[in-house]
Design a protein around this motif. Structure first.
Motif, PDB file in Angstrom:
ATOM      1  N   LYS A   1      20.291  43.790  48.376  1.00 61.51           N
ATOM      2  CA  LYS A   1      20.965  45.033  47.947  1.00 61.51           C
ATOM      3  C   LYS A   1      21.968  44.148  47.478  1.00 61.51           C
ATOM      4  O   LYS A   1      22.190  44.606  45.917  1.00 61.51           O
ATOM      5  CB  LYS A   1      21.670  45.348  49.324  1.00 61.51           C
ATOM      6  N   TYR A   2      22.978  43.521  47.418  1.00 65.40           N
ATOM      7  CA  TYR A   2      23.769  42.060  46.767  1.00 65.40           C
ATOM      8  C   TYR A   2      23.663  42.345  45.505  1.00 65.40           C
ATOM      9  O   TYR A   2      24.108  41.919  44.366  1.00 65.40           O
ATOM     10  CB  TYR A   2      25.196  41.822  47.482  1.00 65.40           C
ATOM     11  N   ASN A   3      22.121  41.291  45.124  1.00 65.06           N
ATOM     12  CA  ASN A   3      22.150  41.379  43.885  1.00 65.06           C
ATOM     13  C   ASN A   3      22.036  42.252  43.067  1.00 65.06           C
ATOM     14  O   ASN A   3      22.187  42.144  42.109  1.00 65.06           O
ATOM     15  CB  ASN A   3      20.114  40.635  43.979  1.00 65.06           C
TER      16      ASN A   3
ATOM     17  N   CYS B   1      28.355  42.916  37.223  1.00 61.07           N
ATOM     18  CA  CYS B   1      28.979  42.780  36.831  1.00 61.07           C
ATOM     19  C   CYS B   1      28.689  41.084  35.968  1.00 61.07           C
ATOM     20  O   CYS B   1      28.951  41.055  35.085  1.00 61.07           O
ATOM     21  CB  CYS B   1      29.769  41.871  38.406  1.00 61.07           C
ATOM     22  N   TYR B   2      27.324  40.548  36.145  1.00 58.86           N
ATOM     23  CA  TYR B   2      27.409  39.401  35.820  1.00 58.86           C
ATOM     24  C   TYR B   2      26.730  40.022  34.392  1.00 58.86           C
ATOM     25  O   TYR B   2      26.628  39.014  33.346  1.00 58.86           O
ATOM     26  CB  TYR B   2      25.639  38.892  36.640  1.00 58.86           C
TER      27      TYR B   2
ATOM     28  N   GLU C   1      21.193  33.314  31.677  1.00 57.72           N
ATOM     29  CA  GLU C   1      20.853  34.093  32.491  1.00 57.72           C
ATOM     30  C   GLU C   1      20.192  33.491  33.841  1.00 57.72           C
ATOM     31  O   GLU C   1      19.168  32.743  33.140  1.00 57.72           O
ATOM     32  CB  GLU C   1      20.092  35.144  32.135  1.00 57.72           C
ATOM     33  N   VAL C   2      20.180  34.206  34.779  1.00 53.97           N
ATOM     34  CA  VAL C   2      19.755  33.700  36.466  1.00 53.97           C
ATOM     35  C   VAL C   2      19.026  34.869  36.854  1.00 53.97           C
ATOM     36  O   VAL C   2      19.923  35.656  37.801  1.00 53.97           O
ATOM     37  CB  VAL C   2      20.006  32.451  36.882  1.00 53.97           C
ATOM     38  N   GLU C   3      17.610  35.236  36.643  1.00 50.45           N
ATOM     39  CA  GLU C   3      17.462  36.085  37.745  1.00 50.45           C
ATOM     40  C   GLU C   3      16.276  35.660  38.935  1.00 50.45           C
ATOM     41  O   GLU C   3      15.142  34.833  38.756  1.00 50.45           O
ATOM     42  CB  GLU C   3      16.293  36.633  36.784  1.00 50.45           C
TER      43      GLU C   3
ATOM     44  N   ASP D   1      25.475  26.946  41.691  1.00 53.97           N
ATOM     45  CA  ASP D   1      26.626  26.244  41.456  1.00 53.97           C
ATOM     46  C   ASP D   1      27.076  26.882  40.508  1.00 53.97           C
ATOM     47  O   ASP D   1      27.869  27.835  40.082  1.00 53.97           O
ATOM     48  CB  ASP D   1      26.512  25.116  41.190  1.00 53.97           C
ATOM     49  N   LEU D   2      26.524  26.659  39.275  1.00 50.61           N
ATOM     50  CA  LEU D   2      26.940  26.285  37.758  1.00 50.61           C
ATOM     51  C   LEU D   2      27.286  28.493  37.362  1.00 50.61           C
ATOM     52  O   LEU D   2      27.777  28.791  37.171  1.00 50.61           O
ATOM     53  CB  LEU D   2      26.542  26.325  37.113  1.00 50.61           C
ATOM     54  N   TRP D   3      26.271  28.852  37.209  1.00 47.63           N
ATOM     55  CA  TRP D   3      25.646  30.656  37.760  1.00 47.63           C
ATOM     56  C   TRP D   3      26.868  31.283  38.130  1.00 47.63           C
ATOM     57  O   TRP D   3      26.966  31.976  37.050  1.00 47.63           O
ATOM     58  CB  TRP D   3      24.240  31.158  37.614  1.00 47.63           C
ATOM     59  N   PRO D   4      27.235  31.571  39.372  1.00 49.67           N
ATOM     60  CA  PRO D   4      28.051  32.417  40.163  1.00 49.67           C
ATOM     61  C   PRO D   4      29.152  32.474  40.162  1.00 49.67           C
ATOM     62  O   PRO D   4      30.126  33.474  39.479  1.00 49.67           O
ATOM     63  CB  PRO D   4      27.756  31.990  41.762  1.00 49.67           C
ATOM     64  N   ASN D   5      29.404  31.112  39.512  1.00 52.94           N
ATOM     65  CA  ASN D   5      31.209  30.665  38.937  1.00 52.94           C
ATOM     66  C   ASN D   5      31.157  29.296  37.487  1.00 52.94           C
ATOM     67  O   ASN D   5      32.005  29.046  37.503  1.00 52.94           O
ATOM     68  CB  ASN D   5      32.317  30.313  39.911  1.00 52.94           C
TER      69      ASN D   5
END
Length: 266
Positions: free
Chosen positions: A56-58, A64-65, A108-110, A214-218
């Motif tokens: 759901k939160y993805n 936002c991404y 981009e991470v999917e 780590d890198l992708w989220p922030n």
């Protein structure tokens, strides 16, 4: 120190006296086993519900991404700077690769829809002198569900073949280049493109996990890492020592002048 004797594994059958336990202990162990089965069932149910929440939160995070990706395009060299400043990812970056990654305009991470079956990392590039590809993708299939959809074995990973321009194959050049003059590497991979092209151990791909988790989220936290001067404390210590030396010399000169004045007065 005495060790606790091992007990026979429960298999649903009653443990008789020959196993070294009495009927009361045997009954207690069977009840504990039943409780443990209930706990395991609840844990499995919790995992399923947590997975639904994460799915759901993805979906909620995706806009936002996308907005962040558009904003990042307004900041020159955002991604290559974040890579260079990351303590682990930077360890596999060669100087020539850093030049190449200046063309990286989007990361981009999917995650696959069910999350647990795998994910892909997309590297989007501007026109550059190194290769023809606009997008390089490294994809991970970590369970049978993902593999069956794509007709591949699992666990497995795949990488986009890189269409290098003539004389610009960094993978070939850097793998044959001596590393005596390069920064120390604590990784099994020699270079970034060596990592990207390698698919021998997808389950234990530390670099991919660092990028995804780590890198992708922030990435902003790494882009904003300040430049660190080399051994600043030693320089300060040298300055302090120099000041003390000057003070000592001044003090000695002053004492000498006072002595001369005393002799003149006499």
């Amino acid at each position: 120190m005495s060790s606790v004797p091992k007990r026979p594994k429960l298999d649903g059958a009653a443990i008789d006296g020959s196993a070294g336990t009495n009927e009361e202990e045997s009954e207690a162990l069977e009840l504990i086993d039943a409780c443990q089965n209930e706990i395991d069932a609840l844990n499995e149910k919790a995992s399923e519900e947590i997975l639904k929440v994460e799915q759901k939160y993805n979906k909620l995070r995706k806009p936002c991404y996308e907005k962040r990706s558009e904003l990042v395009k307004r900041v020159p060299n955002f991604w290559v700077t974040s890579f260079i400043n990351h303590p682990q990812v930077s360890g596999i970056l060669d100087e020539e690769e850093e030049e190449c990654l200046h063309a990286l305009n989007k990361l981009e991470v999917e995650e696959f829809e069910d999350i647990k079956s795998g994910y892909r990392i997309n590297f989007h590039f501007d026109e550059n002198p190194y290769f023809e590809n606009k997008v390089l993708t490294k994809e991970f299939h970590l369970n049978s569900a993902a593999a069956s959809e794509n007709g591949s074995d699992w666990p497995a990973s795949t990488s986009t073949p890189i269409n290098w321009k003539e004389g610009k194959n960094l993978l070939k050049q850097l793998l044959t280049k001596p590393y005596g003059n390069k920064k120390k590497r604590n990784s099994e991979y020699k270079t970034f493109f060596d990592w990207f092209s390698d698919n021998t151990d997808p389950v234990n791909d530390e670099i991919a996990e660092l990028i995804k988790d780590d890198l992708w989220p922030n990435p902003l936290q790494y882009y904003l890492v300040p430049d660190i001067e080399v051994e600043p404390e030693d320089e300060e210590d040298n300055d302090d020592n120099e000041e003390e030396t000057f003070e000592d010399e001044d003090g000695e000169d002053g004492e000498g002048e006072d002595d001369d004045e005393d002799e003149d007065d006499k």
